[in-house]
Scaffold this motif. Sequence first.
Motif: not given
Length: 188
Positions: A97-120
């Motif tokens: 469903s569209l909400p499930e796909r939006a949730r997937g994008l949100q989770e992907w983005t959160q994981g991606f940004l989590e790694v970037l918080t470790e960058v100096g």
Amino acid sequence: MSLINERFDFSTIADAFLVHGSLQSPAFLDGRLAAELALRDISAEAWLEEVCAALGVEQPRDPASAEVLLGWRRQTLEALGAAELNYEPLLPDELFSLPERARGLQEWTQGFLEVLTEVGDDIRQAWSANLREALEDLDAVASIDVDLDESSDNENDLFALTEHARMAAMLLYTEQHPGKPQVEQPQE
């Protein structure tokens, strides 16, 4: 059976998670994977260790599961470095469903940004203005409202946001790996 040339999609990886007793979406870890490959070329061993920790297991259940999890990493690395610029985040497809796909994008983005918080800051300062702006925009994507109505407007908006996330990941990879992918063929 060898999985070397198999294409791993969201459902394939989600099924591998289920084999390990996990109902979590692979989208978050895929976001982490894209950022880790862009920033520090996470090794196959380190990736397998990270996935197993996220799944709450010490090691993959069997060799076939290990091959799927490692193939996922290999596929992502190849796509990020491909001259065709064909990297795609591992997200739920149109069967969801569209909400499930939006949730997937949100989770992907959160994981991606989590790694970037470790960058100096020194590394961040070397990034282009385009990359910094694209990553700032991802902060907004990470907090999108996932309770969407099934409409063509919402479908189009989700597609645009997904494309933005895809481009941000490729831009990060190309800036951290000058010359990869080599999209223009040098003159002989």
